[in-house]
Design a protein around this motif. Sequence first.
Motif, PDB file in Angstrom:
ATOM      1  N   HIS A  64       2.844 -66.257 -47.675  1.00  0.00           N
ATOM      2  CA  HIS A  64       3.869 -67.321 -47.490  1.00  0.00           C
ATOM      3  C   HIS A  64       4.652 -66.594 -46.115  1.00  0.00           C
ATOM      4  O   HIS A  64       4.883 -67.777 -45.248  1.00  0.00           O
ATOM      5  CB  HIS A  64       4.874 -67.218 -48.536  1.00  0.00           C
ATOM      6  N   ILE A  65       5.204 -65.668 -45.863  1.00  0.00           N
ATOM      7  CA  ILE A  65       5.916 -65.509 -44.824  1.00  0.00           C
ATOM      8  C   ILE A  65       4.985 -65.492 -43.528  1.00  0.00           C
ATOM      9  O   ILE A  65       5.503 -65.534 -42.453  1.00  0.00           O
ATOM     10  CB  ILE A  65       6.637 -63.979 -44.814  1.00  0.00           C
ATOM     11  N   VAL A  67       2.339 -67.552 -42.904  1.00  0.00           N
ATOM     12  CA  VAL A  67       2.509 -68.870 -42.590  1.00  0.00           C
ATOM     13  C   VAL A  67       3.743 -69.621 -42.238  1.00  0.00           C
ATOM     14  O   VAL A  67       3.798 -70.235 -41.231  1.00  0.00           O
ATOM     15  CB  VAL A  67       1.804 -69.620 -43.743  1.00  0.00           C
ATOM     16  N   GLU A  68       4.959 -69.295 -42.986  1.00  0.00           N
ATOM     17  CA  GLU A  68       6.096 -70.333 -42.918  1.00  0.00           C
ATOM     18  C   GLU A  68       7.073 -69.315 -41.909  1.00  0.00           C
ATOM     19  O   GLU A  68       8.018 -70.129 -41.323  1.00  0.00           O
ATOM     20  CB  GLU A  68       6.692 -70.155 -44.208  1.00  0.00           C
ATOM     21  N   ALA A  69       6.757 -68.113 -41.783  1.00  0.00           N
ATOM     22  CA  ALA A  69       7.837 -67.555 -40.924  1.00  0.00           C
ATOM     23  C   ALA A  69       7.357 -66.684 -39.808  1.00  0.00           C
ATOM     24  O   ALA A  69       8.093 -66.300 -38.716  1.00  0.00           O
ATOM     25  CB  ALA A  69       8.712 -66.317 -41.407  1.00  0.00           C
ATOM     26  N   ARG A 107      13.219 -64.297 -37.166  1.00  0.00           N
ATOM     27  CA  ARG A 107      12.298 -65.534 -38.178  1.00  0.00           C
ATOM     28  C   ARG A 107      12.455 -65.161 -39.696  1.00  0.00           C
ATOM     29  O   ARG A 107      12.538 -66.192 -40.091  1.00  0.00           O
ATOM     30  CB  ARG A 107      10.755 -65.046 -37.726  1.00  0.00           C
ATOM     31  N   HIS A 111      14.282 -68.292 -41.740  1.00  0.00           N
ATOM     32  CA  HIS A 111      13.509 -68.680 -42.875  1.00  0.00           C
ATOM     33  C   HIS A 111      14.019 -68.838 -44.158  1.00  0.00           C
ATOM     34  O   HIS A 111      14.041 -69.550 -44.963  1.00  0.00           O
ATOM     35  CB  HIS A 111      12.163 -68.170 -43.148  1.00  0.00           C
ATOM     36  N   LYS A 114      17.073 -71.025 -44.504  1.00  0.00           N
ATOM     37  CA  LYS A 114      16.617 -72.462 -44.905  1.00  0.00           C
ATOM     38  C   LYS A 114      16.423 -72.698 -46.388  1.00  0.00           C
ATOM     39  O   LYS A 114      16.529 -73.564 -47.224  1.00  0.00           O
ATOM     40  CB  LYS A 114      15.340 -72.818 -44.174  1.00  0.00           C
ATOM     41  N   ARG A 115      15.923 -71.538 -47.189  1.00  0.00           N
ATOM     42  CA  ARG A 115      15.444 -71.613 -48.799  1.00  0.00           C
ATOM     43  C   ARG A 115      16.567 -71.550 -49.375  1.00  0.00           C
ATOM     44  O   ARG A 115      16.392 -72.052 -50.589  1.00  0.00           O
ATOM     45  CB  ARG A 115      14.671 -70.396 -48.706  1.00  0.00           C
TER      46      ARG A 115
END
Length: 116
Positions: A64-65, A67-69, A107, A111, A114-115
């Motif tokens: 997850h981190i 790809v997303e961060a 980063r 991220h 935002k969550r």
Amino acid sequence: AVGLRKEDAYFSKLASDMQAKRDRLVAGLADIGFEVIPSRGTYFVTTDFRPLGFNGTDEDFCRHITVEAGVTAVPTSAFYAGADAPRHFARFCFCKNDSTLDAALERLSAHFRKRR
């Protein structure tokens, strides 16, 4: 063999530099909300990511981190042979340039803000 020929001052500076990088990363990860496990004698910091509200496995979290961060960590369960491996820890490496550590922290911070 090259290392054995180095002066003691080289190793003192290396240890001091690595400790500063560790402390920089630990402080940043703690500010984001990770629970950071004390680290000595390595260039990795192990964290518990559950305080961030992530409910997946360590493999899910690291994917997850990445790809997303845009930050990569290592799932600690990769170091276990059995099914009883803890699944809520991730390892971050701090033998990087300070600018790389700062970018990773920025980063991750953006991220996880935002969550929330």
